[in-house]
Structures are given as structure tokens and as C-alpha cells.
Design a protein around this motif. Structure first.
Motif, PDB file in Angstrom:
ATOM      1  N   PHE A 275     -12.677   7.362   3.379  1.00 24.20           N
ATOM      2  CA  PHE A 275     -13.670   5.972   3.024  1.00 24.20           C
ATOM      3  C   PHE A 275     -13.358   4.636   4.391  1.00 24.20           C
ATOM      4  O   PHE A 275     -14.177   3.950   4.368  1.00 24.20           O
ATOM      5  CB  PHE A 275     -12.609   4.906   1.901  1.00 24.20           C
ATOM      6  CG  PHE A 275     -12.431   6.222   1.060  1.00 24.20           C
ATOM      7  CD1 PHE A 275     -13.412   6.162   0.027  1.00 24.20           C
ATOM      8  CD2 PHE A 275     -10.815   6.531   0.497  1.00 24.20           C
ATOM      9  CE1 PHE A 275     -12.577   7.062  -1.395  1.00 24.20           C
ATOM     10  CE2 PHE A 275     -10.622   6.928  -0.606  1.00 24.20           C
ATOM     11  CZ  PHE A 275     -11.754   7.271  -1.825  1.00 24.20           C
TER      12      PHE A 275
ATOM     13  N   PRO B 243     -13.067   0.849   0.369  1.00 24.31           N
ATOM     14  CA  PRO B 243     -11.780   0.086  -0.310  1.00 24.31           C
ATOM     15  C   PRO B 243     -10.934  -0.423  -0.250  1.00 24.31           C
ATOM     16  O   PRO B 243     -11.070  -1.679  -1.482  1.00 24.31           O
ATOM     17  CB  PRO B 243     -11.342   1.174  -0.432  1.00 24.31           C
ATOM     18  CG  PRO B 243     -11.660   2.625  -0.021  1.00 24.31           C
ATOM     19  CD  PRO B 243     -12.280   1.621   1.626  1.00 24.31           C
ATOM     20  N   ASN B 244     -10.540  -1.479   0.634  1.00 26.71           N
ATOM     21  CA  ASN B 244      -9.626  -2.004   1.317  1.00 26.71           C
ATOM     22  C   ASN B 244     -10.109  -3.811   0.985  1.00 26.71           C
ATOM     23  O   ASN B 244      -9.647  -4.475   0.497  1.00 26.71           O
ATOM     24  CB  ASN B 244      -9.103  -2.365   2.191  1.00 26.71           C
ATOM     25  CG  ASN B 244      -7.947  -3.145   2.906  1.00 26.71           C
ATOM     26  OD1 ASN B 244      -6.913  -3.261   1.681  1.00 26.71           O
ATOM     27  ND2 ASN B 244      -8.208  -3.724   4.305  1.00 26.71           N
TER      28      ASN B 244
ATOM     29  N   MET C  94     -15.513   5.323  -3.874  1.00 26.83           N
ATOM     30  CA  MET C  94     -15.425   3.935  -2.569  1.00 26.83           C
ATOM     31  C   MET C  94     -15.228   2.296  -2.903  1.00 26.83           C
ATOM     32  O   MET C  94     -14.370   2.273  -2.757  1.00 26.83           O
ATOM     33  CB  MET C  94     -16.590   3.945  -1.825  1.00 26.83           C
ATOM     34  CG  MET C  94     -16.002   3.364  -0.306  1.00 26.83           C
ATOM     35  SD  MET C  94     -17.627   3.405   0.744  1.00 26.83           S
ATOM     36  CE  MET C  94     -18.934   2.204  -0.731  1.00 26.83           C
TER      37      MET C  94
ATOM     38  N   ILE D 203      -7.221  10.915   1.470  1.00 21.74           N
ATOM     39  CA  ILE D 203      -8.232  10.175   1.749  1.00 21.74           C
ATOM     40  C   ILE D 203      -7.240   8.389   1.388  1.00 21.74           C
ATOM     41  O   ILE D 203      -7.543   7.988   0.353  1.00 21.74           O
ATOM     42  CB  ILE D 203      -8.950  10.558   1.639  1.00 21.74           C
ATOM     43  CG1 ILE D 203      -9.548  11.383   1.646  1.00 21.74           C
ATOM     44  CG2 ILE D 203     -10.448   9.405   1.799  1.00 21.74           C
ATOM     45  CD1 ILE D 203     -10.677  11.667   0.953  1.00 21.74           C
ATOM     46  N   HIS D 204      -6.717   8.213   2.745  1.00 18.19           N
ATOM     47  CA  HIS D 204      -7.031   6.348   2.505  1.00 18.19           C
ATOM     48  C   HIS D 204      -8.029   5.489   2.918  1.00 18.19           C
ATOM     49  O   HIS D 204      -8.710   5.391   3.950  1.00 18.19           O
ATOM     50  CB  HIS D 204      -5.872   6.408   3.355  1.00 18.19           C
ATOM     51  CG  HIS D 204      -4.412   7.885   2.777  1.00 18.19           C
ATOM     52  ND1 HIS D 204      -4.076   9.237   3.310  1.00 18.19           N
ATOM     53  CD2 HIS D 204      -2.669   7.559   2.268  1.00 18.19           C
ATOM     54  CE1 HIS D 204      -3.704   9.338   3.152  1.00 18.19           C
ATOM     55  NE2 HIS D 204      -2.827   8.238   2.606  1.00 18.19           N
ATOM     56  N   THR D 205      -7.168   4.339   2.603  1.00 18.38           N
ATOM     57  CA  THR D 205      -7.877   3.092   3.474  1.00 18.38           C
ATOM     58  C   THR D 205      -7.691   2.896   4.799  1.00 18.38           C
ATOM     59  O   THR D 205      -6.209   3.535   4.342  1.00 18.38           O
ATOM     60  CB  THR D 205      -7.794   2.035   3.053  1.00 18.38           C
ATOM     61  OG1 THR D 205      -6.976   1.312   2.988  1.00 18.38           O
ATOM     62  CG2 THR D 205      -8.364   2.272   1.381  1.00 18.38           C
TER      63      THR D 205
ATOM     64  N   TYR E 166       0.593  -1.236   0.039  1.00 22.79           N
ATOM     65  CA  TYR E 166      -0.087  -0.040   0.007  1.00 22.79           C
ATOM     66  C   TYR E 166       0.704   1.056   0.103  1.00 22.79           C
ATOM     67  O   TYR E 166      -0.072   2.200  -0.249  1.00 22.79           O
ATOM     68  CB  TYR E 166      -0.887   0.030   0.962  1.00 22.79           C
ATOM     69  CG  TYR E 166      -2.426  -0.312   1.426  1.00 22.79           C
ATOM     70  CD1 TYR E 166      -2.873  -0.025  -0.076  1.00 22.79           C
ATOM     71  CD2 TYR E 166      -2.940  -1.704   1.801  1.00 22.79           C
ATOM     72  CE1 TYR E 166      -4.261  -0.350  -0.729  1.00 22.79           C
ATOM     73  CE2 TYR E 166      -3.659  -2.698   1.718  1.00 22.79           C
ATOM     74  CZ  TYR E 166      -4.880  -1.769   0.297  1.00 22.79           C
ATOM     75  OH  TYR E 166      -5.720  -2.245   0.127  1.00 22.79           O
TER      76      TYR E 166
ATOM     77  N   LEU F 191      -5.363   0.625   6.175  1.00 23.50           N
ATOM     78  CA  LEU F 191      -4.460  -0.344   6.032  1.00 23.50           C
ATOM     79  C   LEU F 191      -3.395   1.035   5.292  1.00 23.50           C
ATOM     80  O   LEU F 191      -2.125   0.609   5.622  1.00 23.50           O
ATOM     81  CB  LEU F 191      -5.007  -1.040   5.158  1.00 23.50           C
ATOM     82  CG  LEU F 191      -3.920  -2.744   5.248  1.00 23.50           C
ATOM     83  CD1 LEU F 191      -3.579  -2.813   7.032  1.00 23.50           C
ATOM     84  CD2 LEU F 191      -4.260  -3.829   4.718  1.00 23.50           C
ATOM     85  N   GLU F 192      -3.726   1.191   4.390  1.00 23.47           N
ATOM     86  CA  GLU F 192      -2.572   2.113   3.816  1.00 23.47           C
ATOM     87  C   GLU F 192      -2.566   3.144   4.249  1.00 23.47           C
ATOM     88  O   GLU F 192      -1.050   3.527   4.198  1.00 23.47           O
ATOM     89  CB  GLU F 192      -2.971   2.574   1.523  1.00 23.47           C
ATOM     90  CG  GLU F 192      -4.225   3.650   1.854  1.00 23.47           C
ATOM     91  CD  GLU F 192      -4.694   4.060   0.031  1.00 23.47           C
ATOM     92  OE1 GLU F 192      -6.267   4.138   0.257  1.00 23.47           O
ATOM     93  OE2 GLU F 192      -3.554   4.158  -0.243  1.00 23.47           O
TER      94      GLU F 192
ATOM     95  N   ARG G 174      -5.955   4.193  -2.335  1.00 26.45           N
ATOM     96  CA  ARG G 174      -6.797   5.012  -2.239  1.00 26.45           C
ATOM     97  C   ARG G 174      -5.612   6.893  -2.617  1.00 26.45           C
ATOM     98  O   ARG G 174      -6.240   7.941  -3.568  1.00 26.45           O
ATOM     99  CB  ARG G 174      -8.426   5.557  -1.837  1.00 26.45           C
ATOM    100  CG  ARG G 174      -9.432   4.406  -2.086  1.00 26.45           C
ATOM    101  CD  ARG G 174      -9.749   4.661  -3.389  1.00 26.45           C
ATOM    102  NE  ARG G 174     -10.617   3.865  -3.532  1.00 26.45           N
ATOM    103  CZ  ARG G 174     -10.947   2.419  -4.220  1.00 26.45           C
ATOM    104  NH1 ARG G 174      -9.462   2.208  -4.425  1.00 26.45           N
ATOM    105  NH2 ARG G 174     -11.453   1.579  -4.249  1.00 26.45           N
TER     106      ARG G 174
END
Lengths: 548, 548
Positions: free
Chosen positions: B369, B373-374, B442, B124-126, A340, B128-129, A383
């Protein structure tokens, strides 16, 4: 298989107390097999820490000594099949099922045992998906892990090679499982705690230090001019135009060459501070010159690398070093970081087919994947954007997302003369003979962005059809049957469209692509670059000793 | 921004010692702001634990009180923007950059601040990222975390809501960062250690317990017949034919309805032990009847859920409970488990467009998100197979890989009357106004396998062109402008080809799709199902109190 209730844990611990004595977590080495016989029941799922680098070798040997009349039908869950003892449990009838990620030196023997029906493979995983399954549907009843030191409460210190230990321990300890750790020594006070004692049931001091391999060291003396040429192309065709700042390198001489020409070739192109700033990588010794040149901001690590301990400790500004002064690595988190937070994965392979699928599997060897499929795949859940990711996405025709750069570097022929480009991967035959539902493809063609050989670079992002992709691959396949099926005219057409780039198209004069670019040309020069802090393992010191 | 060398850590700690006293990690609550002023420097990257559930609210308030003349230009890195104080740091000029994953109640205010240029959003991330980047290129200089208890050495106990704490602490502690924890109490001996003291620099006992929200509780009394109908279709069209054993549910009444009809509708179809055995999910109260019916083997948790503590502890055979008897959750590992060890993600959305892209973003709100998305993406690095994954891959025309099932459940109109199906997502307008490179989609349409509305199910795996996909979506869009653009004949054609399934096609009589299927119809009935162990938070007890 339905998990048994937690109450069973109590019964197992009571049996163990008769082996170790009540009220202690310490188990003498000579009672290790007795301990395992007390806590393991037939049909159990057992995780043994066989990492990419360090091995719970003493516990593996103790497990292999179990009496199959008492303990049998075990289901082994482990990252790596590295030791003869890992297979002995199947040969002796103690275990009969296996879920794993990688089998290096044992890959041929593993294939034989599968053919002989001594064991059944559930699946070959990437490291990260195996950990994921340990939390969900492959939860271990017993976990056998390895650490450097323990205290008498059972707190564990892993030293720099933390690797998989915290993840395996967490998966077992919070499922009513039993966690046993082999350690090199018991001490009164640990340098730091890597795994809290509440997660550990038993500690076994091993008679000798655990086995660990310097798998990620490549001797610069063995890097050839072709590797340097491919490294130059990688920087010119990928790192520079895509502004790749966050990346992961596979193991091999071609990627080692990239590391060693960052402070020379890449610096000359003005790329310092612009590319290769953030690595997710073990502490490769070949990274030392780039770090010392200020090319690299930081490196997050899956594991450590033997001999690099003191150097890593001295560069706490670059590596994940704790307040105790030593590296803490973490394979699970590094795999997440690679997936990621990296824009590029670049690695080698053994075979590539006409669709760009690549594999290290051959018919007689069940090697597995390790982490490559996880790194070498587009993370569709990502993302956040970066210039590299956006440009790759645009080239691929994506309108709403970017793309990860996944680069496969391979010489057109393997050292044994076998062609690297093939019409059909051996993985297909392996799947048929081993009964897998799908062939064990390491990196899928539709995830590969570039293929680099000593002949040139194929940019698969720009290909708009399977036929175009195939033509691009043939264009860089050189003097192989696969490459000869393409006319020079077709290759020229792809060059004009920027899909195929030969060295000259990148402004690289092949005659200048020599070892002279390497910032260090030997292990000795790496030691010097490290200010004497890198201490190469014995097997890499041989040349030096011979010269002395 | 280049990270400063580790030596700077020493200077910061020396300044902190003048606030807390030398040789102690304990900082009195009234000196919290002084401590932060001592350890934070202008331009620092600061991670504050704003989780999905628990909040480091006391430290957030202390941070917001910093003097912007002394501390400014901070770069905030945090999972969730949940509190007014999270935005106050930007309003007051203490911070000006933000990287995050989710902004719930603050999403409108956040959009206003961005428009007013009070802050710049990196991305904007998930979840996990964002963790991944904390290890690589968003490494925090200071991390402000939250736990239940600490001992005097600084060991932390999180209780069931472990959530992000270990990951954030690890990211900071092993980069020469400084970790500060707010805790509800200091005790002599912790029930267990979740974060070792070597990773923690300071502990602040908060004047009151940290804020935590029961975000994952859905009152069965609010589930409507339409939700039950959609739940029945999900089981009939997806869980049953694909044999989905490992799965993740989003939050919402439709997924709560699925959980509540497992022991009734699904059991009647003979699916016990065949579907929905392994969940990656917070301990949703609506899961209790399915657990008690023996439907669910185990649940791995991102976080916990208020009121579920005693019930979870009593079901250590199902939940990840430690030897101390309490849940340990782990958002990073649960996200990995959701990505790599689940065959299905099913969740809701606000808007779906003609390509199947879905989003919860609207023009005036920057919501982010979270984890969707993950979870709602095909994990292309996955290599192990299951019947669900293989079948989905075959339907999608894949020859070398399977596919994750990603199901979006949405009623054709939102509660406010707005259509859920639109020709163009609001996310596109938001991207334009906020200056994002890409619209915040998303779940991407090409990752969605099924869309379920109260009208029917669209199987997008079987669609072979964008046009076919669009037609399938219009067929289930009901009485909306989007749906009316399709002729009944086109829909019939898709039904004949098994791409669209109406309730009758699935053998479901809509008249029987009622709340009667729910295994619990109220919070009270969930309490009863739990054997009295579930203790609903006050806001969910209101109806009971009114009735008493």
C-alpha cells in the motif's frame, strides 16, 4: 495569514544579537524578555511548549511580560494550557488567538476569557493533529521549548521527559522559525543529544528547574472495590476473549486497578503472556508489579513520570531507554503507536449520552481533549490484522476490516453525585455558548466498542441499530434517571444475546471483587515492588510520612 | 518472540569491536558483512531502510551475503521491498519473515517467493503503522539505515531525503538495538545533524552513493487531454466548492495535471489564495509553476525528489528548509500531517469495485500500500474543523463530525485496455492465494468521497445506500461492462440529484479540455519555470538531448 519570507529571520536574529551578544546562542535569564521582544513581531504565530507534564514555565512568564504596545496580536499554538501565565498573555493583550489541545486547571478561566472576547479559539485539537497542523497551516514563527540541559552549541538533552520537544523544534526550525529553549543547566557534554543544535537558535538557563507534574500517578490506597470490580470485568469481558496484547490505558483509578490486578486476577486466569504484553503508556507506577511479574514485554512512552526515572532506567528491556541509560519518550510517535499499533484503548470519561458519545466538557469549562480522541477512534487507515482487531470487526459486522476496541469505563455516578449517563451532553451547550461549529465530543459513540460500569459491560459492537445501542447503555447505567428508563425485561433480553454482561454473566462474584486483588495497595508497596527504585514525589509520600 | 535483555547489546558490540577495532564507530566497507555477522543473531528482527526513494543498498547487499549457516531465520521489517537484494535474503535462507509496506518492482517475485514458502508475510502495512509497530511489537534488534554524510562521532546528515531514517533509528536505538548507517562520505563537519551520534553505533562509508529514484517526477509531455479533463473536473467539482486549502496528491498524470492547471484553469476561476494553499507532498517538479505563480503557500514533504534540491533550497519560504539551506523531509511526520492536517487526498488506483473499494493488488503481485490507506481514510480522531471538512460531513449526513475528502481518479480503462471498474477486485483472489485474513483493499469504499473518471464525477457522500453508491459508480464507469449495466435513465436521475456530475454539468466544454491548459508542457518548461534551478535526472532529459 501568509508566512513572511525567510529573509525576515535574518533581521530577527540580528536584533537578538544586540540582546545576547553576537556569535552566541546563550541568553542570560534576565534578558529573556528582551530576547523575546527582539525575535517576536506583532501577529506572529508562537508555539510555547506547554506539555502534558513538563512546562516551559520560565519562557511562559517572560512572554507574559512583553509590552503589548510593542508585541501584540500573537497567535498561540500549544498543546496544553496549564499555567496562569498561559492565559496572562491574553489578559495582557499580547496574544489574541489560541489553538490548543488540552486545558486542565485553567479550563474555567479559559472559558471566562473566551466569553469576555479576550481571545478567539481556532480549534481544540488532539495532540497529534496539533503537531500535524504545526507542519502545515499553523507553522510557528517562534517556538519556545524546554529541556533539561544544553551545551554551548545549543544541543539539547531532554532527559526522560522528551515529550513534544523534538516535534515542536522540528516544526519551527525547518520553516525559518526561531527556536528558543529554556534549560535547567548548561553543561560541557550532554548525556545524549535529543535535539541537535542546528535546530536551536537560543538557549536560556532558567533560574530554577522547569515545572513538571506527576499527572499519571495514582495512589493504590485510593482504589476502591468498585474500581477493582470494573477492572475484573474489563479483563474478563475484553482482554481475555479478544486476546488483547497491545494496548493503551487512560488515566484513572479504574485503569490503575487493571494494571494492579494483572499479576493476580489475570495471572490466575492463565493470561500471562497472552494479554497486555505491549503497552503504549507513560511509566505509570501502578504498572510496576505487572512488569516485575513478567506480565509486560515492553512499554512505549509519551512522556515520563516523576519519580520513575531510576526504575525505568533499570528496566531498559521494557522501556525505550537510550545508550545513555535514560528514557527517551516521544509524544508524537507514541500517539502514532497508540493509533496504529494498539488494539485497545480503555479510559474514563465524565459523561456518556444515549448514542454512546462521551465528553469531559462541561458548560463552564473548556477542557479540551489531549490525546483521547486520537486513541479512542477506529484507525481506518490500519491494514495489519491481529486476533483482537479481527474479532472486533466481525462482531461489528465488518467484512473487509477489523475494528479497534475502544472501551469507556465509568461509574454510573460521579464522585460528586452527578449521573455519568445523560440524555444530552453538556458539550452541546458548551458548543453553543463558545460558538464552536460542533460540540467537543471526546469519543464518538460509533467508535466505542464497550462501556463498563460497576453494573456491567455493554458490548456496542454487537448492537445493530441506534435503539439497540441505547438500550445496552441504559442496561449498565444503574440507578440513574437514564438507567431507570429501561425495563428489566429489556436488559434481560440483551443479556441473553450477549450484548450486556453482568458480573455474574462473566463468572465474577461481586463479593470477591475487593482491594485484596491489588498487587500493591499503597505507594509504599509500589516502592517495594520496584526494589526501592521508584521515588514517589512528595505529594504521594504524605501518608508514609504521617505513619512514620 | 520475547525481546532479549539489553545486556546482550554489550556482547554484540564487543564482537563488533573485533571487526572494526575498539573505540571507533567507523567500519570499512569491505568489512560490512563481517560487521553484520558480528551484530546480528539468528531469529533477530532486522529493519533495513528501504524507503520509497532512497535505499540502503550497500547494506542490503552486505546482508544478502551473510552465511545462512550462521545467521538465519531473520525477521525483516522494512518500508519498501525495492531491490533484488531485499528478496535475496529470503532466497538464500538468511531471513524467513517479512513485515512491510510496499513492494514496487519486486511485487511479482515476492508473490512467487510467498507461494514457494520461502518467506511468510506478517502483514502489509501503511508506512505509518509499520513505524508504529517498530515502536511497539516489531521493535528492531538491528537497524540498517542510510544517510548522505556522517562525522567521525557518528552524527548523520541525510540531506533533503531524510525520509524514514530518524524514525527507524529512534525505534532501534531506544530499544537496546544496534544502528548501522551506510553513508556516501565521512566528513569533519556536517551541514546539520539529522540523527544524533548517540543513536548510531556504526557508520560504513559506502563504495558508491546510495541508490535513489525520482519516483515522483511526471513528464508533462506525457499528460494527455483526458488527464486535463479529469483535472478540470477535480477543481470544479471538489477543490472549488469545498474550498480545499490543505491537501495531498497521489502520484500520477491526473494529479500532475491538476498541479499544472492551478496557475491557469484554477487561477482563471479566481481560486488563487482560495484553494490548494498548503500541500503535504514531495517536491513534485510539476508543482513548480503553481509555486512560482504564488498559488502555493507551503509544502511539507515525506521525502525529496531528485533534481529538485536547488529549487527547493531557493524556496525556503515554501519548503521545510533548515538553517543549513537544505530540505529536511520526514515521512512519519508527513504521514501524520496528511492524516490530520489535510482535508483532501486525491490519487489514482487500478481497480474499483461496486462498493467503491479500490486496490492496486493483482493476483500475481503483492504490491502493498505505501501511504495511500493512511491518507485515503477518514481520520476519526480529528477534532478541528474547516469549511471543507464540515461540508463533506454534512453531505454525508454526519451530525457530530466532518469528513475527509478522499477522491479516486481513474480512467475507465487502464492503458493496457483492462477495465478499471470491476464487479470483484483481484485483491480478493490475492488474499485467498496468499492466505491473508482480509483482502488488501487500498482505499475502502466507505472512505471514498468522490470518484472521477473521464466521463464524470460521482459524489459518494450524497449516496444514502449501497445501491445508490453502486449506481453512482456505474454512471461514471463509461463504456465498460460495469458501466453498461446501468440505464441512461438511472444516470440522469443521479445527475438531477447532484450525485453524478458530467463535464457539462460542471460547465466544462470537453473540447476545451486540452493540454493547452498546462502551465508547463515539458520537462524543459519546468526547468525554465524554476529559473534554471530544477535539474532533471538523466532519464527525464532524454527528449531534450534528442532535440539538441
Amino acid at each position: 495569514m501568509t508566512d513572511r519570507p525567510l529573509s525576515n529571520r535574518t533581521a530577527r536574529l540580528a536584533r537578538a544579537a544586540t540582546v545576547c551578544g553576537a556569535g552566541t546562542k546563550l541568553c542570560p535569564a534576565e534578558r529573556a524578555t528582551a530576547l523575546l521582544e527582539a525575535i517576536i513581531e506583532p501577529g506572529d504565530r508562537v508555539a510555547i511548549e506547554g506539555d502534558n507534564q513538563k512546562q516551559a514555565d520560565f519562557l511562559a512568564a517572560a512572554l507574559a511580560k512583553l509590552d503589548p504596545a510593542r508585541v501584540h496580536d500573537l497567535h498561540m499554538v500549544q498543546s496544553v494550557i496549564a499555567l496562569p501565565e498561559h492565559l496572562a498573555v491574553f489578559e495582557r493583550g499580547v496574544a489574541n488567538r489560541l489553538d490548543f489541545a488540552f486545558a486542565g486547571p485553567q479550563s474555567r478561566k479559559l472559558a471566562e476569557l473566551v466569553a469576555a472576547k479576550a481571545l478567539r479559539i481556532g480549534a481544540i485539537h488532539t495532540y497529534l493533529e496539533l503537531y500535524a497542523r504545526m507542519l502545515v497551516d499553523l507553522t510557528p514563527r517562534v517556538a519556545l521549548v524546554v529541556a533539561d540541559k544544553a551545551d554551548r552549541d545549543g544541543n539539547l538533552y531532554t532527559g526522560p521527559n522528551t515529550e513534544d520537544t523534538p516535534t515542536i523544534a522540528e516544526a519551527a526550525a525547518f520553516r525559518g522559525g526561531i527556536v528558543v529553549a529554556q534549560v535547567n543547566e548548561i553543561v560541557d557534554r550532554l548525556p545524549r543529544v535529543d535535539i541537535p543544535c542546528d535546530w536551536v537558535d537560543f538557549v536560556v538557563p532558567s533560574p530554577k528547574p522547569y515545572l513538571i507534574d506527576p499527572l499519571f500517578t495514582r495512589d493504590p490506597a485510593k482504589i476502591r472495590n468498585e474500581n477493582v470490580l470494573m477492572a475484573m470485568m474489563a479483563i474478563s469481558a475484553v482482554y481475555e476473549p479478544y486476546q488483547v496484547q497491545r494496548l493503551n490505558h487512560g488515566i484513572g483509578y479504574a485503569t490503575a486497578a487493571i494494571e494492579l490486578i494483572l499479576p493476580t486476577f489475570a495471572a490466575q486466569r492463565g493470561l500471562k503472556g497472552k494479554v497486555a504484553r505491549h503497552f503504549v503508556l507513560n511509566p505509570h507506577p501502578t504498572l510496576i508489579p505487572a512488569i516485575e511479574a513478567g506480565f509486560v514485554d515492553n512499554v512505549y512512552c509519551f512522556g515520563s513520570e516523576l519519580g520513575m526515572e531510576r526504575y525505568v532506567s533499570s528496566r531498559a528491556d521494557v522501556f525505550p531507554v537510550g545508550a545513555d541509560g535514560n528514557l527517551r519518550s516521544n509524544r508524537a510517535l507514541a500517539q502514532v503507536a497508540g493509533q496504529y499499533a494498539c488494539d485497545l484503548f480503555i479510559g474514563g470519561t465524565l459523561q456518556i449520552d444515549a448514542a454512546g458519545n462521551s465528553s469531559t466538557a462541561t458548560k463552564d469549562r473548556i477542557t479540551g481533549f489531549g490525546g483521547a480522541p486520537n486513541m479512542g477512534a477506529d484507525a481506518r487507515g490500519r491494514r495489519h490484522d491481529t486476533p483482537a482487531w479481527l474479532r472486533a470487526g466481525q462482531e461489528a459486522g465488518e467484512s473487509l476490516r477489523g475494528r479497534k476496541l475502544v472501551v469507556q469505563m465509568v461509574q454510573t455516578s460521579q464522585p460528586n453525585g452527578a449521573p455519568s449517563f445523560v440524555e444530552r451532553l453538556d458539550a452541546f451547550d458548551l458548543a453553543a455558548s463558545a460558538g464552536f461549529a460542533l460540540p467537543p465530543v471526546m469519543v464518538h459513540g460509533d467508535d466505542v466498542s464497550h462501556v463498563i460500569t460497576e453494573r456491567g459491560v455493554a458490548n456496542l459492537l454487537r448492537c445493530r441499530s441506534p435503539e439497540e445501542r441505547e438500550a445496552a447503555l441504559r442496561a449498565v447505567a444503574g440507578d440513574t434517571d437514564f438507567g431507570r428508563r429501561q425495563s428489566p425485561e429489556a436488559t434481560d433480553n440483551l443479556r441473553h444475546r450477549g450484548i450486556v454482561m453482568l458480573p455474574s454473566d462473566l463468572g465474577i462474584d461481586e463479593k470477591t471483587a475487593t482491594r485484596d486483588w491489588l498487587a500493591a495497595k499503597s505507594i509504599d508497596e509500589l516502592v517495594t515492588a520496584s526494589g526501592g527504585l521508584y521515588a514517589p514525589p512528595a505529594k504521594f509520600r504524605r501518608t508514609t510520612v504521617a505513619a512514620a
